[in-house]
Design an enzyme around this catalytic site. Structure first.
Site, PDB file in Angstrom:
ATOM      1  N   PHE A 139       5.794  24.252  22.386  1.00 49.67           N
ATOM      2  CA  PHE A 139       6.857  23.314  22.038  1.00 49.67           C
ATOM      3  C   PHE A 139       6.286  22.256  21.108  1.00 49.67           C
ATOM      4  CE2 PHE A 139       9.534  19.600  22.322  1.00 49.67           C
ATOM      5  CZ  PHE A 139      10.786  20.169  22.143  1.00 49.67           C
ATOM      6  N   ASP A 224      -1.701  20.011  19.087  1.00 47.09           N
ATOM      7  CA  ASP A 224      -0.571  19.164  19.443  1.00 47.09           C
ATOM      8  C   ASP A 224      -0.892  18.525  20.789  1.00 47.09           C
ATOM      9  OD1 ASP A 224       1.748  18.061  20.447  1.00 47.09           O
ATOM     10  OD2 ASP A 224       3.051  19.664  19.694  1.00 47.09           O
ATOM     11  N   LYS A 253       4.708  10.587  22.634  1.00 46.47           N
ATOM     12  CA  LYS A 253       4.971  10.355  24.069  1.00 46.47           C
ATOM     13  C   LYS A 253       4.311   9.084  24.624  1.00 46.47           C
ATOM     14  CE  LYS A 253       7.209  14.411  25.466  1.00 46.47           C
ATOM     15  NZ  LYS A 253       7.088  15.708  24.796  1.00 46.47           N
TER      16      LYS A 253
HETATM   17  C1  LIG Z   1       7.680  16.284  23.523  1.00 48.68           C
HETATM   18  C2  LIG Z   1       6.797  17.091  22.664  1.00 48.68           C
HETATM   19  C3  LIG Z   1       6.995  17.142  21.266  1.00 48.68           C
HETATM   20  C4  LIG Z   1       8.178  16.515  20.579  1.00 48.68           C
HETATM   21  O1  LIG Z   1       8.138  15.144  20.644  1.00 48.68           O
HETATM   22  P1  LIG Z   1       9.456  14.307  20.177  1.00 48.68           P
HETATM   23  O2  LIG Z   1       8.994  12.889  20.271  1.00 48.68           O
HETATM   24  O3  LIG Z   1      10.539  14.667  21.127  1.00 48.68           O
HETATM   25  O4  LIG Z   1       9.774  14.722  18.807  1.00 48.68           O
HETATM   26  C5  LIG Z   1       6.081  17.852  20.527  1.00 48.68           C
HETATM   27  N1  LIG Z   1       5.040  18.469  21.095  1.00 48.68           N
HETATM   28  C6  LIG Z   1       4.816  18.431  22.420  1.00 48.68           C
HETATM   29  C7  LIG Z   1       3.625  19.124  22.992  1.00 48.68           C
HETATM   30  C8  LIG Z   1       5.697  17.751  23.249  1.00 48.68           C
HETATM   31  O5  LIG Z   1       5.499  17.752  24.572  1.00 48.68           O
END
Ligand SMILES: *Cc1c(COP(=O)(O)O)cnc(C)c1O
Length: 410
Positions: A139, A224, A253
């Site tokens: 994700f 990420d 986050k």
């Molecule tokens: C939540 C999340 C995102 C997206 O972040 P947003 O602030 O909602 O755009 C991207 N990568 C990971 C691993 C996430 O948990």
């Protein structure tokens, strides 16, 4: 007095139906507890999906935000501001990276990684390296680049055409990666632990093997760490405990304790990959968000929060292991790292219905993947609060609602 139901009924029609929130309207929070408009309190083991790292309304973070709001909120990128300068130094000082780019969300941070991967290769005479290799089940966010990199087809339906030049391989399978990384690969992008996909760790040795493969084939390695970063797994960035050093990472986050912010950090080697004029965002690096992030870093140190993540995280892991032993008919396994953990439910259990029942009992969780009840509490959570949350989930599992159990014969 407002009730949850009355407020939702009166206002929901004004919002797009792209979310399906639980039927409570939260209105205040303190530490690991939040309260709805009816005055009912919940133990928050979700923390806004791993965002509210210092707990709700941490007084020192609130003071820093209020002070900065009264001083200077926004300047644009046409001027330096003191807080962004300080934050760049603070983040690079704690990580492998030497350079920072600030933005406003995880998706934006991942867009920066994608553009950096392509542009850096372009700048360095390898314009044929366009491809980004990502993982199934990953994700990365919802903007077009980020959602294309996200390895979950359900998020792609009806959004086509997707961004070209992005492909996916099974997570944790080094042979599958070996088969696709080559002279056209700009970068491999992955989460060190897949958060939304189900709190899934790769096999031991996988990440170092990915690093070696990228080095051998001339591809960049990008992580990420939007969910795993800023202390969530017990080290400042998760990869520090996983024997791998990336070329760049995305963060968001928990970075500013709940204030919206994202960042991309990279090694010096990539510093010329996004030259003047090549990338920008109006709000990115605004002094208010940067002040919130600086205060968050300061509080992480002052309160020894990473040590808390390691000890209370281990405690949470042990308590989840026990829960699996106590409810073998409902739970399959406990997984995760630090304070990013979960229990996978068995095939006949509806995780979302179970989560709603737990919420009715007073504890907020989230679902990761279709089948994992995720714990991502504030990083300042205590062992006693964990025990309280486990007891509430235990009671929920001991008397599950009928809609959480599909036909037992299945
Ligand atoms: C939540 C999340 C995102 C997206 O972040 P947003 O602030 O909602 O755009 C991207 N990568 C990971 C691993 C996430 O948990």
């Amino acid at each position: 007095m407002a009730t949850n139901e009355a407020m939702i009924d009166a206002f929901r029609g004004h919002l797009l139906p792209n979310y399906q929130p639980a039927p409570v309207v939260l209105t205040r929070g303190r530490g690991c507890r939040v309260e709805d408009v009816e005055g009912r309190s919940y133990l928050d083991m979700c923390a806004g999906i791993a965002v509210v790292s210092l707990g709700h309304s941490h007084p020192s973070l609130v003071a820093a935000i209020a002070e900065q709001a009264g001083r200077l909120m926004h300047t644009s990128n046409l001027f330096w501001n003191d807080k962004a300068l300080e934050l760049g130094k603070a983040l690079t000082g704690r990580t492998f990276a030497t350079r920072a780019f600030f933005c406003n969300s995880g998706a934006e941070a991942n867009e920066a990684l994608l553009k950096l991967a392509r542009k850096w290769n372009h700048v360095h005479g390898a314009p044929e390296r366009r491809e980004i290799v990502c993982m199934d089940g990953s994700f990365h966010g919802r903007t077009m680049g980020a959602v294309t990199m996200t390895g979950q087809p359900k998020y792609h339906v009806g959004m086509e055409p997707l961004v070209p030049g992005i492909r996916h391989v099974p997570f944790g399978d080094i042979d599958a990666l070996d088969a696709v990384v080559g002279p056209k690969t700009a970068a491999v992008l992955l989460e060190p632990v897949q958060g939304e996909g189900g709190v899934t760790s790769p096999p031991k040795g996988y990440l170092p093997a990915v690093r070696a493969l990228c080095d051998a084939r001339g591809a960049l390695l990008m992580l990420d760490e939007v969910q795993t970063g800023i202390g969530r797994t017990g080290t400042f960035l998760a990869h520090e405990s996983l024997d791998v050093v990336p070329d760049a990472v995305s963060l968001a986050k928990g970075i500013a304790g709940g204030f919206p912010m994202g960042a991309m950090l990279c090694a010096e080697k990539l510093a010329d990959g996004l030259p003047f004029g090549s990338h920008a965002t109006t709000f990115g690096g605004n002094p208010l968000a940067c002040a919130a992030a600086l205060a968050t870093l300061r509080i992480l140190d002052e309160e020894n929060v990473l040590e808390n993540v390691r000890s209370v995280g281990a405690h949470l892991g042990a308590r989840l292991d026990e829960l699996v032993v106590r409810h073998p008919d409902l739970l399959q396994e406990s997984r995760g790292l630090g304070l990013l953990r979960g229990v996978a439910v068995r095939g006949h259990v509806d995780a979302r219905a179970m989560l709603m029942a737990a919420q009715a009992n007073g504890v907020l969780l989230s679902v990761a993947g279709a089948k994992v009840l995720r714990f991502s509490p504030p990083l300042v959570v205590t062992a006693a609060e964990i025990d309280e949350a486990i007891a509430l989930l235990d009671a929920t599992l001991a008397a599950p609602p009928a809609n959480a159990i599909k036909d037992a014969a299945e």
